[in-house]
Design a protein around this motif. Structure first.
Motif, mmCIF file in Angstrom:
data_model
loop_
_atom_site.group_PDB
_atom_site.id
_atom_site.type_symbol
_atom_site.label_atom_id
_atom_site.label_comp_id
_atom_site.label_asym_id
_atom_site.label_seq_id
_atom_site.Cartn_x
_atom_site.Cartn_y
_atom_site.Cartn_z
ATOM 1 N N TYR A 3 -4.410 9.299 -3.947
ATOM 2 C CA TYR A 3 -5.481 8.303 -3.874
ATOM 3 C C TYR A 3 -4.876 7.007 -3.348
ATOM 4 O O TYR A 3 -3.646 6.845 -3.331
ATOM 5 C CB TYR A 3 -6.099 8.084 -5.254
ATOM 6 C CG TYR A 3 -5.064 7.860 -6.333
ATOM 7 C CD1 TYR A 3 -4.609 6.576 -6.641
ATOM 8 C CD2 TYR A 3 -4.503 8.936 -7.019
ATOM 9 C CE1 TYR A 3 -3.631 6.370 -7.602
ATOM 10 C CE2 TYR A 3 -3.537 8.740 -7.983
ATOM 11 C CZ TYR A 3 -3.108 7.459 -8.278
ATOM 12 O OH TYR A 3 -2.132 7.261 -9.221
ATOM 13 N N ASP A 4 -5.702 6.085 -2.921
ATOM 14 C CA ASP A 4 -5.203 4.799 -2.433
ATOM 15 C C ASP A 4 -4.443 4.080 -3.546
ATOM 16 O O ASP A 4 -4.971 3.891 -4.650
ATOM 17 C CB ASP A 4 -6.355 3.918 -1.952
ATOM 18 C CG ASP A 4 -6.933 4.372 -0.622
ATOM 19 O OD1 ASP A 4 -6.179 4.969 0.175
ATOM 20 O OD2 ASP A 4 -8.132 4.127 -0.381
ATOM 21 N N GLY A 5 -3.198 3.694 -3.254
ATOM 22 C CA GLY A 5 -2.368 3.022 -4.244
ATOM 23 C C GLY A 5 -1.440 3.948 -5.002
ATOM 24 O O GLY A 5 -0.686 3.489 -5.866
ATOM 25 N N VAL A 6 -1.449 5.237 -4.699
ATOM 26 C CA VAL A 6 -0.557 6.166 -5.394
ATOM 27 C C VAL A 6 0.897 5.800 -5.105
ATOM 28 O O VAL A 6 1.239 5.358 -4.003
ATOM 29 C CB VAL A 6 -0.850 7.622 -4.969
ATOM 30 C CG1 VAL A 6 -0.443 7.871 -3.521
ATOM 31 C CG2 VAL A 6 -0.155 8.612 -5.891
ATOM 32 N N LYS A 7 1.742 5.947 -6.108
ATOM 33 C CA LYS A 7 3.165 5.644 -5.922
ATOM 34 C C LYS A 7 3.810 6.793 -5.149
ATOM 35 O O LYS A 7 3.778 7.945 -5.575
ATOM 36 C CB LYS A 7 3.853 5.437 -7.268
ATOM 37 C CG LYS A 7 5.278 4.887 -7.125
ATOM 38 C CD LYS A 7 5.848 4.496 -8.484
ATOM 39 C CE LYS A 7 5.246 3.219 -9.005
ATOM 40 N NZ LYS A 7 5.642 2.032 -8.211
ATOM 41 N N LEU A 8 4.440 6.457 -4.045
ATOM 42 C CA LEU A 8 4.955 7.471 -3.132
ATOM 43 C C LEU A 8 6.011 8.351 -3.791
ATOM 44 O O LEU A 8 6.040 9.571 -3.581
ATOM 45 C CB LEU A 8 5.523 6.797 -1.880
ATOM 46 C CG LEU A 8 5.885 7.714 -0.719
ATOM 47 C CD1 LEU A 8 4.671 8.494 -0.232
ATOM 48 C CD2 LEU A 8 6.481 6.908 0.425
ATOM 49 N N LEU A 9 6.879 7.755 -4.601
ATOM 50 C CA LEU A 9 7.940 8.543 -5.228
ATOM 51 C C LEU A 9 7.386 9.540 -6.242
ATOM 52 O O LEU A 9 7.972 10.593 -6.462
ATOM 53 C CB LEU A 9 8.955 7.617 -5.905
ATOM 54 C CG LEU A 9 10.218 8.289 -6.470
ATOM 55 C CD1 LEU A 9 10.933 9.096 -5.396
ATOM 56 C CD2 LEU A 9 11.160 7.246 -7.065
ATOM 57 N N ASP A 10 6.243 9.214 -6.853
ATOM 58 C CA ASP A 10 5.605 10.163 -7.774
ATOM 59 C C ASP A 10 5.161 11.425 -7.049
ATOM 60 O O ASP A 10 5.043 12.491 -7.653
ATOM 61 C CB ASP A 10 4.388 9.516 -8.437
ATOM 62 C CG ASP A 10 4.761 8.504 -9.504
ATOM 63 O OD1 ASP A 10 5.953 8.173 -9.609
ATOM 64 O OD2 ASP A 10 3.857 8.045 -10.228
ATOM 65 N N ALA A 26 -10.375 12.478 2.547
ATOM 66 C CA ALA A 26 -9.855 11.513 3.507
ATOM 67 C C ALA A 26 -8.401 11.184 3.194
ATOM 68 O O ALA A 26 -7.961 11.262 2.044
ATOM 69 C CB ALA A 26 -10.690 10.235 3.470
ATOM 70 N N ASP A 27 -7.649 10.820 4.228
ATOM 71 C CA ASP A 27 -6.267 10.385 4.027
ATOM 72 C C ASP A 27 -6.250 9.124 3.166
ATOM 73 O O ASP A 27 -7.245 8.388 3.081
ATOM 74 C CB ASP A 27 -5.591 10.095 5.366
ATOM 75 C CG ASP A 27 -5.425 11.342 6.223
ATOM 76 O OD1 ASP A 27 -5.603 12.453 5.694
ATOM 77 O OD2 ASP A 27 -5.117 11.196 7.426
ATOM 78 N N SER A 68 1.271 3.149 -2.337
ATOM 79 C CA SER A 68 1.532 1.822 -2.903
ATOM 80 C C SER A 68 2.392 0.958 -1.985
ATOM 81 O O SER A 68 2.381 -0.265 -2.098
ATOM 82 C CB SER A 68 2.215 1.959 -4.269
ATOM 83 O OG SER A 68 3.432 2.695 -4.136
ATOM 84 N N ILE A 69 3.159 1.570 -1.087
ATOM 85 C CA ILE A 69 3.996 0.781 -0.175
ATOM 86 C C ILE A 69 3.397 0.697 1.225
ATOM 87 O O ILE A 69 4.051 0.271 2.165
ATOM 88 C CB ILE A 69 5.431 1.345 -0.106
ATOM 89 C CG1 ILE A 69 5.437 2.783 0.433
ATOM 90 C CG2 ILE A 69 6.112 1.269 -1.453
ATOM 91 C CD1 ILE A 69 6.832 3.304 0.718
ATOM 92 N N GLY A 70 2.147 1.109 1.350
ATOM 93 C CA GLY A 70 1.445 0.969 2.615
ATOM 94 C C GLY A 70 1.564 2.149 3.559
ATOM 95 O O GLY A 70 0.981 2.125 4.647
#
Length: 324
Positions: free
Chosen positions: A13-20, A48-49, A53-55
């Motif tokens: 989802y928008d804002g998901v932490k990438l490392l998670d 949708a894509d 969290s890091i853009g």
């Protein structure tokens, strides 16, 4: 899907932490190089894509509703939780995937999404050490374990902050394929197969809200200013001009502990900070007010399942020529 393959649906989802997302994904991907067959599918509520969290943009395969029944449903966290309510479409997608999955897992604040949908009610769970109290407050039907790296309750798994998702994924690989393969994955990724101690070893010192009463707040100042001073019950009561009985009652009612244990916790946090700065364990024990290194070692063993020197090897800032 080939026989023996295991589909892992990751709801982003928008804002998901990438490392998670990437941490567990790398574990499953590395396991595939060693003979496993995990099929990782990134899905979103709408199809949708999304933006992490890091853009960074994360491309998805489609919507959660169109995702085949997964063997594992993974709910990653994001900094937006618990600051904002869980969006209705994300909650609906979570319920749908969880109902169809063989097992459900969350990383970090992903537990708040599971909690908001009732999936953790009556179960043990954990999340990042900074927000375990918030999870317990919002979801009183959940038995929160604040120091766990990850928790399994039946077919539901929750893990602590960010990199703990790697620990969780390794545990899932071990469950599916045994300890030998998960050990090889850990070696390949240069991570611990099972970290010693709980997540409190990573927490910052003196966390949590300050005591409400002026007398108890004064104790923090007294012990911090002079850790090695006389902070016995009698000594504290005398300096605060209250009776020992009154001070003991304040601690019991407000802090749920004893004055001696509270003083020890402050000294413990001071000792951790000193170790982080590069002091030797013996020097840290002395400066923090412990009567001996052995007494400090016992507290570390009880609180972190680590020795002071083992803690320092993992977390202390490297400093040269530090007297000790």
């Amino acid at each position: 899907m080939n026989a023996g393959s295991h589909r892992v649906a990751v709801l982003v989802y928008d804002g998901v932490k990438l490392l998670d997302v990437a941490g567990p994904g790398e574990v499953f991907g590395e396991a595939n190089l060693l003979g496993a067959d995990y099929r990782i599918a990134l899905v979103s509520a709408s199809g949708a894509d999304v933006t992490s969290s890091i853009g960074m943009r994360i491309a998805v395969e489609g919507s959660a509703a169109r995702e085949p029944d997964p063997g594992t449903f993974l709910m990653p966290g994001g900094d937006i939780y618990p600051r904002t309510p869980v969006a209705p479409d994300l909650a609906e997608a979570t319920r749908d995937l969880a109902a169809r999955a063989g097992r459900v897992a969350s990383v970090c604040s992903g537990a708040f999404v599971l909690g908001a949908t009732g999936l953790l009610n009556g179960k043990r769970a954990t999340t990042h050490w900074k927000i375990t109290g918030e999870l317990a407050a919002r979801h009183p039907q959940v038995r929160v374990e604040p120091d766990a790296i990850y928790v399994r309750d039946g077919t539901t798994y929750t893990s602590a902050g960010v990199t703990a998702g790697i620990d969780l994924a390794l545990a899932l690989v071990e469950e599916d394929h045994g300890p030998d393969l998960s050990r090889e994955v850990a070696r390949s990724l240069v991570v611990y197969l099972q970290r010693a101690g709980g997540q409190s070893q990573f927490s910052a010192p003196l966390q949590g809200p300050p005591p409400r009463s002026p007398a108890l707040r004064g104790i923090v100042d007294l012990v911090t200013a002079d850790p090695a001073g006389d902070h016995s019950l009698t000594g504290l009561a005398g300096r605060l001009n209250v009776s020992t009985r009154h001070l003991t009652r304040l601690f019991r009612e407000e802090m749920g502990t004893t004055p001696a244990r509270y003083v020890e916790s402050i000294r413990f946090d001071i000792a951790k900070s000193l170790l982080d700065q590069g002091h030797t364990a013996t020097r840290a024990a002395s400066l923090a007010g412990f009567p001996s290194y052995e007494s400090l070692r016992r507290v570390f063993a009880r609180e972190l399942s680590l020795s002071p020197t083992a803690y320092q090897r993992r977390f202390a800032t490297a400093r040269r020529d530090q007297p000790g």
